[in-house]
Design a protein around this motif. Structure first.
Motif, PDB file in Angstrom:
ATOM      1  N   ILE A   2     -11.833  60.758  26.876  1.00 18.19           N
ATOM      2  CA  ILE A   2     -12.873  61.007  25.883  1.00 18.19           C
ATOM      3  C   ILE A   2     -12.674  60.035  24.725  1.00 18.19           C
ATOM      4  O   ILE A   2     -11.555  59.852  24.225  1.00 18.19           O
ATOM      5  N   SER A   3     -13.781  59.395  24.299  1.00 16.32           N
ATOM      6  CA  SER A   3     -13.735  58.428  23.204  1.00 16.32           C
ATOM      7  C   SER A   3     -15.008  58.550  22.380  1.00 16.32           C
ATOM      8  O   SER A   3     -15.928  59.293  22.736  1.00 16.32           O
ATOM      9  N   LEU A   4     -15.058  57.803  21.278  1.00  8.91           N
ATOM     10  CA  LEU A   4     -16.240  57.800  20.416  1.00  8.91           C
ATOM     11  C   LEU A   4     -17.256  56.790  20.924  1.00  8.91           C
ATOM     12  O   LEU A   4     -16.901  55.736  21.459  1.00  8.91           O
ATOM     13  N   THR A   5     -18.534  57.119  20.736  1.00  6.11           N
ATOM     14  CA  THR A   5     -19.583  56.130  20.930  1.00  6.11           C
ATOM     15  C   THR A   5     -19.658  55.246  19.690  1.00  6.11           C
ATOM     16  O   THR A   5     -18.989  55.477  18.682  1.00  6.11           O
ATOM     17  N   GLN A   6     -20.490  54.207  19.773  1.00  7.01           N
ATOM     18  CA  GLN A   6     -20.678  53.338  18.608  1.00  7.01           C
ATOM     19  C   GLN A   6     -21.191  54.146  17.424  1.00  7.01           C
ATOM     20  O   GLN A   6     -20.736  53.975  16.282  1.00  7.01           O
ATOM     21  N   GLU A   7     -22.148  55.065  17.689  1.00  8.20           N
ATOM     22  CA  GLU A   7     -22.687  55.891  16.618  1.00  8.20           C
ATOM     23  C   GLU A   7     -21.622  56.835  16.067  1.00  8.20           C
ATOM     24  O   GLU A   7     -21.542  57.073  14.861  1.00  8.20           O
ATOM     25  N   GLY A   8     -20.795  57.373  16.954  1.00  3.96           N
ATOM     26  CA  GLY A   8     -19.746  58.268  16.496  1.00  3.96           C
ATOM     27  C   GLY A   8     -18.738  57.575  15.614  1.00  3.96           C
ATOM     28  O   GLY A   8     -18.262  58.134  14.621  1.00  3.96           O
ATOM     29  N   SER A   9     -18.415  56.330  15.958  1.00  2.84           N
ATOM     30  CA  SER A   9     -17.466  55.571  15.144  1.00  2.84           C
ATOM     31  C   SER A   9     -17.995  55.362  13.737  1.00  2.84           C
ATOM     32  O   SER A   9     -17.234  55.329  12.771  1.00  2.84           O
TER      33      SER A   9
ATOM     34  N   GLN B  55     -11.743  59.489  11.731  1.00  3.49           N
ATOM     35  CA  GLN B  55     -13.008  58.915  11.279  1.00  3.49           C
ATOM     36  C   GLN B  55     -12.944  57.388  11.396  1.00  3.49           C
ATOM     37  O   GLN B  55     -11.923  56.761  11.108  1.00  3.49           O
ATOM     38  N   ASN B  56     -14.035  56.782  11.898  1.00  2.00           N
ATOM     39  CA  ASN B  56     -14.162  55.329  12.049  1.00  2.00           C
ATOM     40  C   ASN B  56     -13.216  54.746  13.091  1.00  2.00           C
ATOM     41  O   ASN B  56     -12.921  53.547  13.070  1.00  2.00           O
ATOM     42  N   SER B  57     -12.716  55.583  14.035  1.00  2.00           N
ATOM     43  CA  SER B  57     -11.897  55.038  15.115  1.00  2.00           C
ATOM     44  C   SER B  57     -12.731  54.106  15.987  1.00  2.00           C
ATOM     45  O   SER B  57     -13.965  54.179  16.025  1.00  2.00           O
ATOM     46  N   ARG B  58     -12.020  53.250  16.739  1.00  2.00           N
ATOM     47  CA  ARG B  58     -12.708  52.231  17.536  1.00  2.00           C
ATOM     48  C   ARG B  58     -13.501  52.877  18.653  1.00  2.00           C
ATOM     49  O   ARG B  58     -12.978  53.720  19.388  1.00  2.00           O
ATOM     50  N   PRO B  59     -14.781  52.531  18.816  1.00  2.00           N
ATOM     51  CA  PRO B  59     -15.567  53.100  19.915  1.00  2.00           C
ATOM     52  C   PRO B  59     -14.997  52.654  21.262  1.00  2.00           C
ATOM     53  O   PRO B  59     -14.570  51.515  21.431  1.00  2.00           O
ATOM     54  N   GLY B  60     -15.000  53.590  22.222  1.00  2.00           N
ATOM     55  CA  GLY B  60     -14.532  53.280  23.564  1.00  2.00           C
ATOM     56  C   GLY B  60     -13.043  53.417  23.765  1.00  2.00           C
ATOM     57  O   GLY B  60     -12.567  53.336  24.902  1.00  2.00           O
ATOM     58  N   LYS B  61     -12.258  53.645  22.707  1.00  2.00           N
ATOM     59  CA  LYS B  61     -10.809  53.806  22.854  1.00  2.00           C
ATOM     60  C   LYS B  61     -10.503  55.295  23.009  1.00  2.00           C
ATOM     61  O   LYS B  61     -10.775  56.085  22.112  1.00  2.00           O
ATOM     62  N   PRO B  62      -9.919  55.704  24.147  1.00  2.00           N
ATOM     63  CA  PRO B  62      -9.688  57.140  24.383  1.00  2.00           C
ATOM     64  C   PRO B  62      -8.748  57.747  23.338  1.00  2.00           C
ATOM     65  O   PRO B  62      -7.758  57.128  22.943  1.00  2.00           O
ATOM     66  N   PHE B  63      -9.078  58.954  22.893  1.00  2.00           N
ATOM     67  CA  PHE B  63      -8.187  59.677  22.006  1.00  2.00           C
ATOM     68  C   PHE B  63      -7.687  60.982  22.650  1.00  2.00           C
ATOM     69  O   PHE B  63      -6.807  61.629  22.110  1.00  2.00           O
ATOM     70  N   MET B  64      -8.235  61.363  23.826  1.00  2.00           N
ATOM     71  CA  MET B  64      -7.720  62.509  24.564  1.00  2.00           C
ATOM     72  C   MET B  64      -8.269  62.449  25.990  1.00  2.00           C
ATOM     73  O   MET B  64      -9.212  61.681  26.283  1.00  2.00           O
ATOM     74  N   TYR B  65      -7.679  63.268  26.884  1.00  2.00           N
ATOM     75  CA  TYR B  65      -8.100  63.315  28.279  1.00  2.00           C
ATOM     76  C   TYR B  65      -8.296  64.778  28.693  1.00  2.00           C
ATOM     77  O   TYR B  65      -7.606  65.675  28.192  1.00  2.00           O
ATOM     78  N   VAL B  66      -9.241  64.998  29.621  1.00  2.00           N
ATOM     79  CA  VAL B  66      -9.328  66.254  30.353  1.00  2.00           C
ATOM     80  C   VAL B  66      -9.041  65.932  31.821  1.00  2.00           C
ATOM     81  O   VAL B  66      -9.380  64.846  32.296  1.00  2.00           O
ATOM     82  N   ASN B  67      -8.399  66.882  32.531  1.00  2.00           N
ATOM     83  CA  ASN B  67      -7.993  66.630  33.907  1.00  2.00           C
ATOM     84  C   ASN B  67      -8.372  67.810  34.790  1.00  2.00           C
ATOM     85  O   ASN B  67      -8.222  68.968  34.406  1.00  2.00           O
ATOM     86  N   ALA B  68      -8.866  67.458  35.975  1.00  2.00           N
ATOM     87  CA  ALA B  68      -9.198  68.468  36.966  1.00  2.00           C
ATOM     88  C   ALA B  68      -8.582  68.056  38.298  1.00  2.00           C
ATOM     89  O   ALA B  68      -8.291  66.877  38.526  1.00  2.00           O
ATOM     90  N   THR B  69      -8.363  69.032  39.180  1.00  2.00           N
ATOM     91  CA  THR B  69      -7.820  68.758  40.513  1.00  2.00           C
ATOM     92  C   THR B  69      -8.751  69.347  41.562  1.00  2.00           C
ATOM     93  O   THR B  69      -9.515  70.282  41.304  1.00  2.00           O
ATOM     94  N   ASP B  70      -8.663  68.760  42.767  1.00  2.00           N
ATOM     95  CA  ASP B  70      -9.446  69.241  43.904  1.00  2.00           C
ATOM     96  C   ASP B  70      -8.542  69.130  45.125  1.00  2.00           C
ATOM     97  O   ASP B  70      -7.982  68.060  45.392  1.00  2.00           O
ATOM     98  N   LEU B  71      -8.363  70.251  45.877  1.00  2.00           N
ATOM     99  CA  LEU B  71      -7.452  70.258  47.025  1.00  2.00           C
ATOM    100  C   LEU B  71      -7.980  69.455  48.199  1.00  2.00           C
ATOM    101  O   LEU B  71      -7.242  69.183  49.150  1.00  2.00           O
ATOM    102  N   ASP B  72      -9.264  69.080  48.155  1.00  4.46           N
ATOM    103  CA  ASP B  72      -9.815  68.284  49.248  1.00  4.46           C
ATOM    104  C   ASP B  72      -9.218  66.890  49.239  1.00  4.46           C
ATOM    105  O   ASP B  72      -8.569  66.459  48.276  1.00  4.46           O
ATOM    106  N   ASP B  73      -9.468  66.175  50.335  1.00 10.50           N
ATOM    107  CA  ASP B  73      -8.863  64.854  50.546  1.00 10.50           C
ATOM    108  C   ASP B  73      -9.379  63.871  49.495  1.00 10.50           C
ATOM    109  O   ASP B  73     -10.584  63.599  49.444  1.00 10.50           O
ATOM    110  N   PRO B  74      -8.497  63.333  48.641  1.00 16.23           N
ATOM    111  CA  PRO B  74      -8.973  62.382  47.616  1.00 16.23           C
ATOM    112  C   PRO B  74      -9.476  61.063  48.196  1.00 16.23           C
ATOM    113  O   PRO B  74     -10.137  60.301  47.510  1.00 16.23           O
TER     114      PRO B  74
END
Length: 832
Positions: free
Chosen positions: A189-196, A137-156
């Motif tokens: 993924i991070s909080l918005t200003q409203e979420g903070s 609760q009240n964490s800084r907006p815009g500071k990531p607290f977790m990540y989701v990751n995806a991969t694609d076999l096509d040429d990056p």
């Protein structure tokens, strides 16, 4: 089989002819190293190139990473018989050799490279079908607290493998406000200003997000996508004020001593302490784990409590949240002995006092904390001089210090004075105090006035306070210089407002009647005064005050024309600096004692902001107000009688202006001499600072910075460092040797937001020893050598012409003067 091969060959040959591969040089040619790019997934039997054989070569041979896909005909026609797959092999290394009729290699082998170009034939895939995370609760907006990751076999390196993340669903979604945001490139993924501000684990302990990922940068209608579920637990904010702390005074334990702690919701915060009040010494500190220490012993008698702030900042020095109050109470120990009120405490007792009568109270003091065991005092009589015929003549109450007559009345003729030694103790210390008890004569005589009527007196109402207006005298036949003979005078009638006071001479008992408060003709013009003379000691039973102890006096107050009187000396008001002209900002009131009309005016309004209604005293704005020019505007208000003597009086009017956001941001100083050395070898940057003349909050300004023109975005970049500083950077090195004016837009984010555009002048110039060097011929507004010579020649020519004209005029004037002188000499009479 032979027939099928011949048909296959004929098809390839037909395709070869119809597609123009027979054109020499473009799709056919001699045997040499070559590289071909082919899209994956194309139909099989696609011709790649036609190699030409030079005698004695009659056929060709293909080796290398063919994977059974690539073949070459005897006439040199290279083709693939199946669709390519970049994800299986992105580059095929082949070798082609030319053979003679005997199968011997006469040319080659020559390297042939086949690069398989990517097409979007693979969809992105999340690494997990479900993600779980937590956020404070009240964490800084815009500071990531977790990540989701995806991969694609096509040429990056192509849009086929460029992924874009997006939150498509948030549950619950309160008031249609998103509390979470995701970095479209990284999946952070991070909080918005409203979420903070709004996340509360009590109201909603968990949230669910549906996150999608698309390839093709998410910009193509044929892009592939995938989605995943994200469960987020909201944890309680741990950035809270610690409970009040008690620190025992004068501790002998090794210091520093940890007394409490604070914690920010995430690691990496930088902690500091800020004093709430300026102290000669600040005995507390905090480490970077949030532990708060007391650095030295405290003394409760010096200061019994401390209040200060704990602050958490990020790596750029920006406040992460509001500071926390820290309360420290210094716990008392019994380290102070009792103290006596004076060297000797003196009481008086009449010789006919009854047993049990209170004689007086001894009040000792203890510097330790009040209402604790450390400051509870006990009183005990340990010695009496002279000794009485019976013990226990006096009694002191153990906890109050009240002295009483214990067993018999006293007689002055037996012993006029007793000296007592009293032990005053707390639980650890003892102190001896000395008490002197004087036996005085009984009060059986009343004061008698020398005269009962002190006549009449007229005084102007403006008689100075403190003036003595009358002397009165009474006598008392009791023992001199005792409470029985001392006379106190008081007014018991005719002065309800307490305008008179009486002081008594302790040696003569003379009373001096004085003006204690200003007289007022309008309130009371006549005072019929009655004085009473009395003793501080009570009279013995059977004796009472009579008419001899009273006297009269008539005071007549005469009228004086007085100036108006304001209801208060300083009038205060508070308005916003953007109030409209003509707004009422305050009012003053005054009354004239003679009930004359009053006219109001202003004095000292140097800025010309205000006007006053001369009749009502209402004050209005007549010009725009500006807090930045003067936040507290002080003027004087003059109230003048209309008619009469036109007397006047003055009061002050203080107008406090509250701030509105009416000043755009600007540069903190004029930035001159900004330069980069030409030619620029690598991108460089410059730092500049902005400020705002409006009133700033505790956190300071929070400016945003943008380039002033989109056309500059290919050359320049502005990045924010903190709330007041930004960095101007070059995006390449291909700048010309000249001056560039770079406009910067600075927004203060206020209410309403204001934006200012400033210009930074940046010079690209040849550098000598790290300093900008510009030859004179290239400096703006600096003449070249040729220009300088031309200017000098022109100047000399103009001066020569002027001198020639002056010389000719002088010659003509001289000739005229000679003629006139000759004529004058001819008619001038001769004189002897």
């Amino acid at each position: 089989m032979m027939v099928q091969a011949q048909l296959h060959y004929l098809c390839l040959f037909a395709l070869y002819l119809t597609t123009g591969y027979s054109q020499e040089g473009r799709f056919s040619g001699p045997l040499k190293p070559m590289t071909f790019s082919i899209f994956e997934g194309q139909e099989p039997s696609q011709i790649i190139f036609q190699f030409k054989a030079n005698p004695p070569a009659v056929t060709f041979k293909l080796t290398g990473e063919t994977d059974g896909i690539f073949q070459i005909q005897q006439d040199g026609l290279l083709y693939h018989n199946r669709a390519l797959d970049r994800e299986t092999r992105a580059v095929h290394k082949l070798q082609v050799s030319a053979l003679d009729a005997h199968g011997a290699i006469v040319e080659g082998p020559v390297p042939i490279t086949i690069e398989v170009k990517d097409i979007n034939d693979n969809r992105p895939m999340f690494l997990q079908s479900k993600y779980e995370g937590s956020v404070r609760q009240n964490s800084r907006p815009g500071k990531p607290f977790m990540y989701v990751n995806a991969t694609d076999l096509d040429d990056p390196a192509t849009p086929n493998g460029q992924l874009t993340y997006q939150i498509v669903i948030q549950l619950p979604k309160i008031n249609n406000v998103m509390y979470f945001q995701i970095n479209s490139k990284t999946g952070a993924i991070s909080l918005t200003q409203e979420g903070s501000q709004e996340l509360d684990p009590i109201k909603n302990p968990s949230y669910n997000l549906v996150v999608s990922v698309k390839d093709m940068g998410g910009q193509h209608e044929n892009s592939f996508s995938d989605s995943t579920s994200v469960d987020i637990i909201v944890k309680e904010n741990i950035w809270k004020e610690p409970e009040p702390v008690e620190v025992v005074e004068n501790s002998t334990d090794p210091h520093p001593i940890k007394i409490t702690q604070v914690r920010w919701n995430e690691p990496g915060a930088q902690y500091s302490l800020v004093e709430k009040e300026k102290l000669p010494r600040f005995p507390f500190s905090i480490d970077q784990e949030g532990n708060i220490y007391v650095n030295q012993p405290l003394d409760r008698e010096e200061k019994d409590s401390y209040v200060f702030y704990a602050v958490a900042k990020d790596e750029l020095g920006k406040l992460l949240a509001s500071p926390l109050h820290v309360h420290v109470k210094v716990k008392d120990i019994n380290d102070n002995p009792p103290t006596c009120p004076s060297t000797v405490t003196v009481f008086e007792v009449q010789e006919n006092e009854k047993i049990g009568s209170n004689i007086g109270t001894l009040t000792a003091h203890d510097m330790d904390e009040a209402n604790t065991i450390n400051s509870v005092l006990e009183y005990k009589i340990v010695d009496q001089i002279p000794k009485a015929s019976r013990e226990g003549l006096f009694l002191v109450q153990t906890y109050t210090g009240v002295f009483q007559l214990a067993i018999q009345s006293l007689k002055k003729q037996d012993t006029p004075q007793y000296n007592l030694t009293v032990e005053v103790s707390d639980k650890d210390f003892k102190t001896l105090c000395h008490v002197q008890i004087n036996v005085i004569d009984i009060n059986d005589q009343i004061p008698i006035f020398e005269k009962s009527d002190y006549g009449n007196l007229s005084l102007a109402e403006d008689t100075v306070v403190g003036s003595t207006i009358l002397t009165i005298q009474a006598t008392d036949a009791d023992e001199p210089f005792t409470g029985s003979s001392k006379i106190l005078y008081r007014v018991i009638q005719g002065d309800n407002e307490g305008r008179l006071g009486i002081e008594t001479d302790p040696q003569t008992n003379t009373g001096y009647v004085m003006i204690k408060k200003p007289l007022d003709f309008e309130t009371a013009a006549i005072h019929n005064i009655v004085f009473q003379a009395e003793n501080p000691e009570p009279l013995v039973p059977g004796v009472e005050y009579n008419s001899s102890s009273f006297a009269t006096f008539n005071l007549f107050v005469t009228d004086v024309n007085e100036p108006p009187q304001f209801s208060q000396r300083v009038f205060q008001a508070r308005v916003s600096e953007d109030v409209a002209i003509g707004t009422k900002v305050g009012n003053v009131t005054a009354m004239d004692p003679e009930s004359l009309d009053i006219s109001y005016s202003l004095r000292g309004d140097t800025r010309g902001w205000l006007k006053i209604d001369p009749v009502t005293g209402e004050i209005f704005s007549v010009a725009p107000l500006d807090r930045e020019a003067e936040s507290l505007h002080r003027v004087q208000v003059v109230a003048t009688e209309v008619g009469g003597s036109s007397l006047s009086s003055i009061a002050s009017f203080h107008l406090t202006l509250t701030d509105v956001n009416d000043n755009p941001p600007r540069l903190v100083k004029e930035y001159t001499g900004l330069f980069f050395c030409y030619p620029l070898r690598e991108p460089g940057s410059l730092i500049f600072e902005a400020t705002d003349d409006d009133l700033q909050s505790f956190r300071g300004p929070h400016f945003t910075f943008l380039l002033g023109s989109e056309s500059l975005q290919n050359d320049w970049e502005v990045s924010k460092i903190n709330g007041t500083h930004a960095r101007l950077s070059t995006k390449h090195t291909g700048f010309e040797e000249r001056v560039y004016n770079v406009p910067i837009r600075i927004n203060d984010g206020g209410r309403p937001p204001l934006e200012g555009t400033v210009s930074l002048q940046v010079t690209f110039c040849t550098c000598v020893e790290g300093s900008c060097f510009q030859p004179a011929g290239h400096q703006p507004r600096m003449p070249t050598v040729g220009m300088a010579v031309g200017i000098l020649l022109t100047t000399f020519l103009v001066i020569g012409i002027i001198l020639a004209v002056v010389f000719i005029r002088m010659k003509k004037n001289k000739g005229r003067d000679n003629v006139e002188n000759a004529q004058a000499s001819e008619v001038k009479p001769l004189r002897n």
